[in-house]
Scaffold this motif. Structure first.
Motif, PDB file in Angstrom:
ATOM      1  N   ALA A 194       9.485  -3.611  -3.174  1.00 46.57           N
ATOM      2  CA  ALA A 194       9.162  -3.307  -1.868  1.00 46.57           C
ATOM      3  C   ALA A 194       7.395  -3.641  -1.798  1.00 46.57           C
ATOM      4  CB  ALA A 194       8.714  -1.769  -2.489  1.00 46.57           C
ATOM      5  N   LEU A 195       7.189  -3.600  -0.372  1.00 46.25           N
ATOM      6  CA  LEU A 195       5.800  -3.972  -0.415  1.00 46.25           C
ATOM      7  C   LEU A 195       4.827  -2.955  -0.474  1.00 46.25           C
ATOM      8  CD1 LEU A 195       6.595  -7.120   2.627  1.00 46.25           C
ATOM      9  CD2 LEU A 195       6.135  -7.096   0.215  1.00 46.25           C
ATOM     10  N   PRO A 196       3.364  -3.179  -0.916  1.00 43.85           N
ATOM     11  CA  PRO A 196       2.368  -2.597  -1.212  1.00 43.85           C
ATOM     12  C   PRO A 196       2.343  -1.297  -0.221  1.00 43.85           C
ATOM     13  CG  PRO A 196       1.220  -4.707  -1.598  1.00 43.85           C
ATOM     14  CD  PRO A 196       2.548  -5.077  -1.016  1.00 43.85           C
ATOM     15  N   VAL A 197       1.904  -1.903   1.657  1.00 47.61           N
ATOM     16  CA  VAL A 197       1.294  -1.112   2.124  1.00 47.61           C
ATOM     17  C   VAL A 197       3.620   0.158   2.230  1.00 47.61           C
ATOM     18  CG1 VAL A 197       1.519  -0.597   4.627  1.00 47.61           C
ATOM     19  CG2 VAL A 197       0.157  -1.865   3.197  1.00 47.61           C
ATOM     20  N   ASN A 198       4.459  -0.585   2.312  1.00 46.53           N
ATOM     21  CA  ASN A 198       6.033  -0.648   2.267  1.00 46.53           C
ATOM     22  C   ASN A 198       6.364   0.332   1.933  1.00 46.53           C
ATOM     23  OD1 ASN A 198       5.681  -2.578   3.961  1.00 46.53           O
ATOM     24  ND2 ASN A 198       7.720  -2.311   3.634  1.00 46.53           N
ATOM     25  N   ALA A 199       5.110   0.943   0.166  1.00 44.54           N
ATOM     26  CA  ALA A 199       5.328   1.838  -1.261  1.00 44.54           C
ATOM     27  C   ALA A 199       4.484   3.058  -0.314  1.00 44.54           C
ATOM     28  CB  ALA A 199       5.479   1.233  -2.459  1.00 44.54           C
ATOM     29  N   ILE A 200       3.667   2.776   0.090  1.00 39.38           N
ATOM     30  CA  ILE A 200       2.494   3.893   0.003  1.00 39.38           C
ATOM     31  C   ILE A 200       2.730   4.389   1.514  1.00 39.38           C
ATOM     32  CG2 ILE A 200       0.129   4.162   1.079  1.00 39.38           C
ATOM     33  CD1 ILE A 200      -0.822   1.871  -0.416  1.00 39.38           C
ATOM     34  N   SER A 201       3.148   3.899   2.056  1.00 37.57           N
ATOM     35  CA  SER A 201       4.227   4.365   3.597  1.00 37.57           C
ATOM     36  C   SER A 201       5.150   5.299   2.931  1.00 37.57           C
ATOM     37  CB  SER A 201       4.255   4.290   4.572  1.00 37.57           C
ATOM     38  OG  SER A 201       4.667   4.582   5.261  1.00 37.57           O
ATOM     39  N   SER A 202       6.123   5.005   2.085  1.00 37.43           N
ATOM     40  CA  SER A 202       7.479   5.634   1.200  1.00 37.43           C
ATOM     41  C   SER A 202       7.127   6.549   0.901  1.00 37.43           C
ATOM     42  CB  SER A 202       8.467   4.851   1.222  1.00 37.43           C
ATOM     43  OG  SER A 202       8.573   3.991   1.947  1.00 37.43           O
ATOM     44  N   ILE A 203       5.627   6.366   0.183  1.00 43.37           N
ATOM     45  CA  ILE A 203       6.006   8.025  -0.675  1.00 43.37           C
ATOM     46  C   ILE A 203       4.875   8.402   0.207  1.00 43.37           C
ATOM     47  CG2 ILE A 203       4.124   8.714  -2.499  1.00 43.37           C
ATOM     48  CD1 ILE A 203       4.058   5.580  -3.511  1.00 43.37           C
ATOM     49  N   ALA A 204       4.176   8.769   0.807  1.00 47.25           N
ATOM     50  CA  ALA A 204       4.192  10.087   1.937  1.00 47.25           C
ATOM     51  C   ALA A 204       5.104  10.716   3.074  1.00 47.25           C
ATOM     52  CB  ALA A 204       3.015   8.720   3.305  1.00 47.25           C
ATOM     53  N   LEU A 205       6.087   9.423   3.161  1.00 46.93           N
ATOM     54  CA  LEU A 205       7.674  10.235   4.205  1.00 46.93           C
ATOM     55  C   LEU A 205       7.751  10.832   2.960  1.00 46.93           C
ATOM     56  CD1 LEU A 205       9.112   9.639   6.647  1.00 46.93           C
ATOM     57  CD2 LEU A 205      10.376   8.120   5.302  1.00 46.93           C
ATOM     58  N   GLY A 206       8.182  10.297   1.732  1.00 48.41           N
ATOM     59  CA  GLY A 206       8.967  11.558   0.896  1.00 48.41           C
ATOM     60  C   GLY A 206       8.427  12.988   0.765  1.00 48.41           C
TER      61      GLY A 206
END
Length: 806
Positions: A194-206
């Protein structure tokens, strides 16, 4: 002895099982669930994070690429460890939660966690279909070989499942799961999953999906039940029996009642995991809504308990009857914090019998508040539920919102709250009599300044619903008993509906100005080549508007006004209009009339006449000019944006006016309210109009001045057009300027900023003026009529205040 041992084994085993479950699971709280305001906040925050992250991902920022280069790839010798950690913190966490969830009764944790996982997976699929596999991120060489996909389904689903299940689990399990997920996300970035921003956004999504699910169906209280407290309260070295949940609760603190071995009444306040959330959101709410945000923010549950115990003891030292503090500390497997107090047998003020509320009791309530004030203590929640009337005297309880070294306004609010609660039970007259016996003039004045709904507890506010006139009667009675005038109420709210409306309007204006300036590149070149003689004439015409408005002001009152002061007033109103719109202009005019010797009624009606005359003249000018100018207007394809903006604004104004008229016509309560509030002013205005009409020159002043004020603005716009090599007929200019002024005045934007510009540009381009020249002319005219005058308008207003003219 063998038989005895066998009998003890099941009990011991049962106790061990309960301890084991308590170590892994959070308190059940009787199995009840609750929807929390903090979940709504989390949903909103998650939406914002996801929305912001999408353009950030598409930007491929240098910071993100630097992080990727620093963390990826991991050393070959530990690459297997990175991969293992990622799977342990994702799939491993889900498996762990599934095993632990089997211990939760009715498998509720597993059911809701599974639903959260499915919903998150579906949402990821939808986002992937809408945004593309990489959310529109452009491919670059630095990301070759890395997974640029979005959302990162494994991370999002893990976070959703964990966030849904964690409220059912104990704090140690919370920390373990949070640590594993954090390490897994770091491993995903290091391993290229995962890329950093993708990971942060995925955390916020869940996280957002879990919060939305909790908001929909609720989540466990996170507080022990009465039965659990009975088992665990011995940790605090107190003996309490017959523990039951109190009927009235507050968010974050669970309140229980019980009896000690001697039969005395015991109260327990248990601070659970929501205590910090409740305190933070309450603080934020009060900070944004009220000028006084309340006591200092304390986040740790044990510190909150210690704070309440400390303020209770300090109030007791000040001579106030308070509950006896028996214990304060942590107890039970979840280490919840609790305050245990012994209260005198009695009833809350709301439940007390009339025979218990003698004059001595009412006096004692006020004396207790004054004693706290002498010690610098503000209770912060005085009311019908926190004042207890007992055989030993008046007891004050629940100091969780109290503050030491409190400001005078907060202590005055306490006194106001006590007076309001007393008036609901004993009536305004008896309460005022008690205030006259106990309070001095200064104390009474301070209380009356804050005696309004915002200072009262919810029980008192609810009781006032059937007694609308109680507070006004109480204020008058207390002021009469203290021998003082009824003081003006303090402005306790930071945000009013008017302020909020103007804030929204200001944002609209800023958005429109940005839209105008965004396409002003060619217009700036036009301005550089403008004819400066015409520009100077536009400036002169713009300044004559204030002189004409001052002339109109002379006709709005009976009698004579100094013309020079009227000119200064209208000059200062260029600043007032920019800050507060027509409301501020009206208020300054009313204050000016009062300073000139007119009473409040005449001042208000004169201010209304001046403002109304201006609007009437604008409308008449438009109606006269539009038939002559109608043939010059046509929709130009190159200016669709300006036309659309103006059309939407006009439609919004018409719709809002229609809704308001419909509500007033069809809803009896609204119609009665409008009649009660507006009709007296209309009667006064009509009486003033008839008095002014007896002097024809006054009518001429107000109509001619208002018309001239509009015409010189029109001439300024015409001179600005000539400065950029364009021209339009007088009827066209009147139509464009008047319509823009009417719409700008109807929209709640201070000074009409942005709205008037958009209307003028749309009108001029419709009349055949090229876009660049139209924008340039409008910027020149608005510079002289709206942007520069507030500078000397502020200086003029300061001078008038110093001379006490306003």
């Amino acid at each position: 002895m063998t038989a005895v041992a066998r009998e003890d084994v099941p009990g011991t085993r049962h106790q061990l099982q309960r301890r084991l479950r308590a170590t892994v699971l959070g308190p059940r709280g009787g199995g009840t669930t609750r929807r929390r305001a903090s979940d709504a906040f989390r949903v909103g925050l998650a939406v914002v994070v996801v929305a912001v992250s999408i353009p950030v991902m598409r930007a491929n920022s240098a910071v993100e690429l630097s992080i990727v280069r620093a963390l990826n790839p991991p050393p070959a010798a530990v690459s297997w460890l990175v991969t293992s950690v990622f799977w342990l913190g994702s799939a491993g966490v889900i498996a762990l939660l599934a095993i632990v969830g089997l211990l939760v009764p009715r498998l509720s944790a597993i059911r809701w966690a599974a639903l959260a996982g499915v919903l998150t997976w579906g949402l990821c699929a939808v986002l992937g279909a809408l945004l593309g596999p990489a959310a529109g991120r452009p491919p670059v060489a630095a990301l070759a070989g890395l997974n640029a996909g979005y959302p990162v389904i494994q991370i999002a689903v893990t976070v959703a499942v964990a966030a849904t299940a964690l409220p059912y689990l104990s704090r140690p399990v919370h920390r373990l799961v949070s640590f594993l997920i954090a390490v897994a996300v770091l491993a995903a970035v290091c391993g290229g999953e995962a890329l950093p921003v993708n990971a942060i956004s995925s955390i916020a999504l869940g996280w957002g999906v879990a919060a939305a699910l909790h908001l929909a169906v609720g989540s466990p209280l996170g507080l022990p039940s009465a039965a659990e407290i009975t088992d665990w309260i011995a940790d605090l070295n107190v003996a309490v029996g017959n523990i039951t949940r109190a009927p009235r609760q507050v968010w974050g603190v669970e309140q229980f009642t019980g009896r000690d071995p001697a039969g005395a009444a015991i109260e327990l306040a248990v601070y659970g995991r929501d205590a910090s959330d409740a305190r933070v959101l309450a603080k934020l709410w009060r900070f944004f809504l009220y000028r006084d945000s309340g006591p200092t923010l304390v986040l740790d549950r044990l510190q909150q308990v210690e704070h309440e115990a400390y303020l209770t003891l300090m109030a007791g030292r000040a001579g106030v009857m308070v509950p006896d503090v028996l214990a304060a500390g942590r107890f039970g497997p979840s280490s919840d914090a609790a305050l245990v107090t012994r209260v005198p047998d009695g009833l809350a003020l709301e439940q007390a019998a009339d025979t218990d509320l003698g004059d001595d009791t009412l006096d004692e309530i006020l004396l207790a508040v004054l004693r706290m004030h002498e010690a610098g203590i503000a209770h912060g929640a005085l009311g019908s539920d926190t004042i207890v009337v007992s055989g030993q005297g008046v007891c004050i309880r629940s100091f969780r919102r109290a503050s030491a070294s409190a400001p005078a306004s907060r202590m005055d609010g306490d006194l106001a709250a006590a007076l309001g609660a007393m008036a609901v039970r004993a009536g305004a007259e008896r309460t005022a009599a008690a205030a006259a016996r106990v309070l001095g003039a200064d104390a009474a004045r301070g209380a009356l300044v804050h005696l309004q709904r915002s200072a009262l507890d919810p029980v008192t506010v609810a009781a006032l619903q059937g007694q609308k006139d109680l507070l006004p009667r109480l204020r008058e009675a207390v002021a009469s008993g203290a021998g003082i005038d009824v003081p003006k109420l303090a402005e306790v709210k930071r945000i009013s509906w008017t302020n909020l409306l103007f804030a929204v309007g200001s944002l609209i204006g800023i958005w429109l100005i940005i839209g105008v300036l965004a396409g002003a590149g060619g217009s700036l070149a036009v301005i550089k080549g403008a004819s400066w003689g015409w520009v100077a004439l536009a400036f002169v015409f713009a300044q004559l508007s204030q002189v004409a408005e001052a002339w109109a002001l002379l006709g709005a009152v009976v009698g004579q006004l100094p013309f020079g002061r009227c000119v200064a007033l209208e000059e200062s109103n260029t600043f007032s209009s920019l800050v507060g719109g027509d409301v501020a202009v009206f208020a300054i005019r009313v204050r000016f009339f009062q300073r000139q010797g007119y009473d409040a009624t005449a001042a208000v009606s004169s201010g209304a006449i001046a403002s109304t005359a201006s609007w009437i003249v604008k409308s008449l000018l438009f109606l006269v000019a539009i038939p002559f100018a109608a043939g010059t207007f046509q929709l130009r394809s190159g200016s669709g944006g300006s036309h659309k903006t103006a059309i939407w604004i006009i439609l919004a104004v018409i719709i809002a006016a229609g809704i308001a008229a419909t509500l007033i016509s069809l809803v009896p309560r609204v119609r009665q309210l409008a009649s009660r509030r507006i009709r007296p002013h209309l009667v006064n205005i009509w009486a003033n109009v008839k008095a002014i009409a007896s002097e024809p020159r006054k009518i001429f002043y107000i109509l001619a001045g208002s018309a001239l004020a509009q015409l010189v603005i029109v001439f300024s716009l015409g001179a600005s057009l000539h400065a950029v090599g364009q021209h339009a007929s007088l009827a066209t200019l009147i139509s464009v300027n008047t319509l823009a002024a009417i719409v700008g005045g109807a929209v709640p934007v201070p000074g009409g900023a942005g709205v008037i510009e958009a209307g003028l540009i749309a009108g001029l381009t419709s009349a055949g003026i090229p876009q660049d020249q139209a924008v340039a002319a409008v910027l020149i005219q608005r510079l002289f009529t709206a942007y520069l005058p507030p500078v000397w308008g502020f200086l003029t207003l300061t001078w008038m205040r110093r001379r006490e003219y306003v």
